[in-house]
Design a protein around this motif. Structure first.
Motif, PDB file in Angstrom:
ATOM      1  N   SER A   1     -12.435  12.737   5.302  1.00 49.12           N
ATOM      2  CA  SER A   1     -12.733  11.578   4.154  1.00 49.12           C
ATOM      3  C   SER A   1     -11.638  10.919   3.307  1.00 49.12           C
ATOM      4  CB  SER A   1     -13.502  12.391   3.174  1.00 49.12           C
ATOM      5  OG  SER A   1     -13.028  13.425   2.638  1.00 49.12           O
ATOM      6  N   ALA A   2     -10.558  11.909   3.464  1.00 47.74           N
ATOM      7  CA  ALA A   2      -9.313  11.017   2.905  1.00 47.74           C
ATOM      8  C   ALA A   2      -8.757  10.006   3.918  1.00 47.74           C
ATOM      9  CB  ALA A   2      -8.244  11.951   2.810  1.00 47.74           C
ATOM     10  N   ILE A   3      -8.910  10.212   5.005  1.00 50.85           N
ATOM     11  CA  ILE A   3      -8.574   9.231   6.177  1.00 50.85           C
ATOM     12  C   ILE A   3      -9.391   8.017   5.793  1.00 50.85           C
ATOM     13  CG2 ILE A   3      -8.446   8.691   8.691  1.00 50.85           C
ATOM     14  CD1 ILE A   3      -6.235  10.366   8.140  1.00 50.85           C
ATOM     15  N   SER A   4     -10.529   8.161   5.794  1.00 46.47           N
ATOM     16  CA  SER A   4     -11.345   6.978   5.462  1.00 46.47           C
ATOM     17  C   SER A   4     -11.080   6.341   4.030  1.00 46.47           C
ATOM     18  CB  SER A   4     -12.858   7.443   5.608  1.00 46.47           C
ATOM     19  OG  SER A   4     -13.316   8.023   6.686  1.00 46.47           O
ATOM     20  N   HIS A   5     -10.805   6.906   2.876  1.00 47.84           N
ATOM     21  CA  HIS A   5     -10.743   6.464   1.635  1.00 47.84           C
ATOM     22  C   HIS A   5      -9.409   5.461   1.894  1.00 47.84           C
ATOM     23  CE1 HIS A   5      -9.918   6.232  -2.488  1.00 47.84           C
ATOM     24  NE2 HIS A   5      -8.718   6.457  -2.254  1.00 47.84           N
TER      25      HIS A   5
ATOM     26  N   PRO B   1       0.851  -1.136   0.135  1.00 45.89           N
ATOM     27  CA  PRO B   1       0.099   0.045   0.031  1.00 45.89           C
ATOM     28  C   PRO B   1       0.785   1.230  -0.017  1.00 45.89           C
ATOM     29  CG  PRO B   1       0.100  -0.999   2.206  1.00 45.89           C
ATOM     30  CD  PRO B   1       0.885  -1.853   1.300  1.00 45.89           C
ATOM     31  N   SER B   2       0.275   2.340  -0.221  1.00 49.03           N
ATOM     32  CA  SER B   2       0.923   3.446  -0.277  1.00 49.03           C
ATOM     33  C   SER B   2       1.376   4.067   0.946  1.00 49.03           C
ATOM     34  CB  SER B   2       0.263   4.859  -0.995  1.00 49.03           C
ATOM     35  OG  SER B   2      -0.845   4.959   0.012  1.00 49.03           O
ATOM     36  N   LEU B   3       2.388   4.580   1.095  1.00 50.70           N
ATOM     37  CA  LEU B   3       3.142   5.231   2.459  1.00 50.70           C
ATOM     38  C   LEU B   3       2.081   6.208   3.114  1.00 50.70           C
ATOM     39  CD1 LEU B   3       5.515   5.360   4.196  1.00 50.70           C
ATOM     40  CD2 LEU B   3       6.290   7.265   3.054  1.00 50.70           C
ATOM     41  N   GLN B   4       1.245   6.941   2.241  1.00 49.09           N
ATOM     42  CA  GLN B   4       0.321   7.723   3.009  1.00 49.09           C
ATOM     43  C   GLN B   4      -0.797   7.111   3.627  1.00 49.09           C
ATOM     44  OE1 GLN B   4       0.275  10.564   3.705  1.00 49.09           O
ATOM     45  NE2 GLN B   4      -1.702  11.884   3.590  1.00 49.09           N
ATOM     46  N   ALA B   5      -1.154   5.876   3.065  1.00 46.45           N
ATOM     47  CA  ALA B   5      -2.301   5.059   3.542  1.00 46.45           C
ATOM     48  C   ALA B   5      -1.683   4.643   4.867  1.00 46.45           C
ATOM     49  CB  ALA B   5      -2.573   3.840   2.468  1.00 46.45           C
ATOM     50  N   LEU B   6      -0.570   3.972   4.726  1.00 46.74           N
ATOM     51  CA  LEU B   6       0.069   3.529   6.139  1.00 46.74           C
ATOM     52  C   LEU B   6       0.173   4.606   7.141  1.00 46.74           C
ATOM     53  CD1 LEU B   6       2.756   1.178   4.914  1.00 46.74           C
ATOM     54  CD2 LEU B   6       0.637   0.549   5.643  1.00 46.74           C
TER      55      LEU B   6
ATOM     56  N   ALA C   1      -5.059   4.465  14.182  1.00 46.29           N
ATOM     57  CA  ALA C   1      -4.992   3.350  15.338  1.00 46.29           C
ATOM     58  C   ALA C   1      -4.578   4.023  16.527  1.00 46.29           C
ATOM     59  CB  ALA C   1      -4.054   2.243  14.610  1.00 46.29           C
ATOM     60  N   ARG C   2      -3.527   4.746  16.539  1.00 47.27           N
ATOM     61  CA  ARG C   2      -2.785   5.628  17.696  1.00 47.27           C
ATOM     62  C   ARG C   2      -3.900   6.328  18.259  1.00 47.27           C
ATOM     63  NH1 ARG C   2      -0.105   9.839  16.818  1.00 47.27           N
ATOM     64  NH2 ARG C   2       0.829   8.899  14.776  1.00 47.27           N
ATOM     65  N   HIS C   3      -4.876   7.295  17.659  1.00 52.74           N
ATOM     66  CA  HIS C   3      -5.817   7.911  18.271  1.00 52.74           C
ATOM     67  C   HIS C   3      -7.146   7.565  18.292  1.00 52.74           C
ATOM     68  CE1 HIS C   3      -3.294  11.786  17.949  1.00 52.74           C
ATOM     69  NE2 HIS C   3      -2.931  11.399  16.713  1.00 52.74           N
ATOM     70  N   SER C   4      -7.324   6.194  17.831  1.00 48.07           N
ATOM     71  CA  SER C   4      -8.637   5.785  17.969  1.00 48.07           C
ATOM     72  C   SER C   4      -9.856   6.697  17.430  1.00 48.07           C
ATOM     73  CB  SER C   4      -8.921   5.082  19.173  1.00 48.07           C
ATOM     74  OG  SER C   4      -8.359   4.224  19.453  1.00 48.07           O
ATOM     75  N   SER C   5      -9.395   7.378  16.168  1.00 52.51           N
ATOM     76  CA  SER C   5     -10.238   8.488  15.899  1.00 52.51           C
ATOM     77  C   SER C   5      -9.510   8.726  14.441  1.00 52.51           C
ATOM     78  CB  SER C   5     -10.299   9.673  16.594  1.00 52.51           C
ATOM     79  OG  SER C   5     -10.696  10.827  16.027  1.00 52.51           O
ATOM     80  N   PHE C   6     -10.586   8.678  13.512  1.00 48.33           N
ATOM     81  CA  PHE C   6     -10.301   9.312  12.039  1.00 48.33           C
ATOM     82  C   PHE C   6     -10.074  10.664  12.171  1.00 48.33           C
ATOM     83  CE2 PHE C   6     -12.256   5.556   9.221  1.00 48.33           C
ATOM     84  CZ  PHE C   6     -11.373   4.843  10.022  1.00 48.33           C
ATOM     85  N   ALA C   7     -11.027  11.342  12.734  1.00 51.91           N
ATOM     86  CA  ALA C   7     -10.822  12.971  12.956  1.00 51.91           C
ATOM     87  C   ALA C   7      -9.685  13.365  13.400  1.00 51.91           C
ATOM     88  CB  ALA C   7     -11.983  13.339  13.951  1.00 51.91           C
ATOM     89  N   LEU C   8      -9.028  12.806  14.575  1.00 56.13           N
ATOM     90  CA  LEU C   8      -7.974  13.250  15.189  1.00 56.13           C
ATOM     91  C   LEU C   8      -6.695  12.913  14.117  1.00 56.13           C
ATOM     92  CD1 LEU C   8      -8.466  12.279  18.700  1.00 56.13           C
ATOM     93  CD2 LEU C   8      -8.489  14.541  17.711  1.00 56.13           C
ATOM     94  N   ALA C   9      -6.737  11.880  13.460  1.00 52.58           N
ATOM     95  CA  ALA C   9      -5.660  11.444  12.466  1.00 52.58           C
ATOM     96  C   ALA C   9      -5.490  12.309  11.327  1.00 52.58           C
ATOM     97  CB  ALA C   9      -6.160  10.133  11.856  1.00 52.58           C
ATOM     98  N   ALA C  10      -6.872  12.955  10.897  1.00 56.13           N
ATOM     99  CA  ALA C  10      -6.866  13.857   9.938  1.00 56.13           C
ATOM    100  C   ALA C  10      -6.244  15.068  10.270  1.00 56.13           C
ATOM    101  CB  ALA C  10      -8.394  14.045   9.416  1.00 56.13           C
TER     102      ALA C  10
END
Length: 299
Positions: A38-42, A9-14, A21-30
């Motif tokens: 939405s990019a995180i979710s994709h 997979p792409s480095l950005q996806a990883l 995974a670290r934040h248990s949150s897509f919003a905080l990761a974004a």
């Protein structure tokens, strides 16, 4: 890495997956990566399709890793750490030796190190601190770590191992839980929800207390002792706490001991070094950690 991937997979996806995974949150990761949610979710969806399995459980607003997700998160974090160091050797801005890399089990980081973080970082002479998380009771620090804080047997071949302290364990709960379930005597203990961890055993304590070795319905098993303490802090039951990890919360009153009886822990704490040169370079850190573990107040 799951074998279902035909290509990497792409480095950005990883990076997106590791942050989520670290934040248990897509919003905080974004927010951390300065991209949209939405990019995180994709990126996560693409990883899950490539892996052929879900990497997160999604229940309402809650986000937790699946078994496969936890395994992939640990390996992804190691891989990104390695790449970060690999590219660091050709970064002209990099001042070699200005980063201190400490590997530590999650429970030690969360419940022992973080409450002491200002004092801890003051020992590093301005160096950048990088903490590498190890799973509970892991005793194999990554090759790039300068030092490691471990609870275990102290069997770490090829490294310098210093014994820090033995451990005591005893039951604790939050003041709120105690108020809701008063009185909690020995005769009622095994009717209460217990917060269990396979390697912080209740058996010896129950035996010394003259109680049968049994666990009541409603008890919860965790795979990391950090979670038993966190759950106790949240008022969800009674945990068998390791004294060194519970000390900050006992001092502030966030946790309370239910009984005076304490028994020895199964393992001990160790400070592990890559080599003698590293040990000498970070001598202030060594002195601080040794003093904190060996000078702990009786609790």
């Amino acid at each position: 890495m799951p074998t279902a991937f035909r290509t990497l997979p792409s480095l950005q996806a990883l990076r997106c997956f590791e942050a989520a995974a670290r934040h248990s949150s897509f919003a905080l990761a974004a927010e951390e990566l300065h991209i949209t949610q939405s990019a995180i979710s994709h990126h996560i969806r693409a990883l899950e399709e490539g892996a052929g399995q879900a990497l997160f459980h999604r229940i309402g607003n809650k986000l937790t890793l699946t078994t496969g997700g936890r395994a992939l998160a640990a390996e992804t974090r190691r891989a990104l750490d390695y790449l970060n160091r690999a590219f660091g050797v050709v970064d002209p801005r990099r001042d070699d030796g200005a980063t201190f890399i400490l590997a530590a089990q999650v429970a030690i980081t969360e419940h022992w190190l973080l409450p002491r973080l200002p004092e801890f970082t003051a020992t590093l002479n301005g160096a950048t601190l990088q903490i590498v998380s190890l799973i509970d009771l892991a005793e194999a620090p990554p090759d790039h770590a300068d030092a490691a804080l471990l609870y275990g047997t102290g069997d770490v071949p090829g490294m310098i191992v210093e014994s820090l302290a033995d451990e005591l364990v005893f039951p604790v709960c939050s003041p709120g839980f105690l108020d809701r379930h008063r009185p909690i005597g020995l005769e009622r203990l095994l009717t209460m929800p217990l917060l269990l961890h396979s390697r912080t055993t209740w058996n010896l304590w129950l035996e010394r207390a003259g109680l049968p070795i049994a666990y009541p319905k409603g008890s919860i098993f965790f795979d990391d002792v950090a979670l038993t303490i966190r759950s106790a802090l949240n008022g969800q039951g009674i945990a068998m706490a390791r004294a060194h990890l519970a000390q900050p919360y006992l001092k502030t009153g966030q946790l309370v001991r239910i009984f005076d009886l304490a028994v020895p822990g199964i393992f001990s704490y160790y400070l592990v070094w890559r080599n003698e040169a590293t040990q000498r370079r970070w001598s202030r850190f060594r002195t601080f950690v040794t003093s904190e573990f060996r000078g702990r107040e009786n609790i």
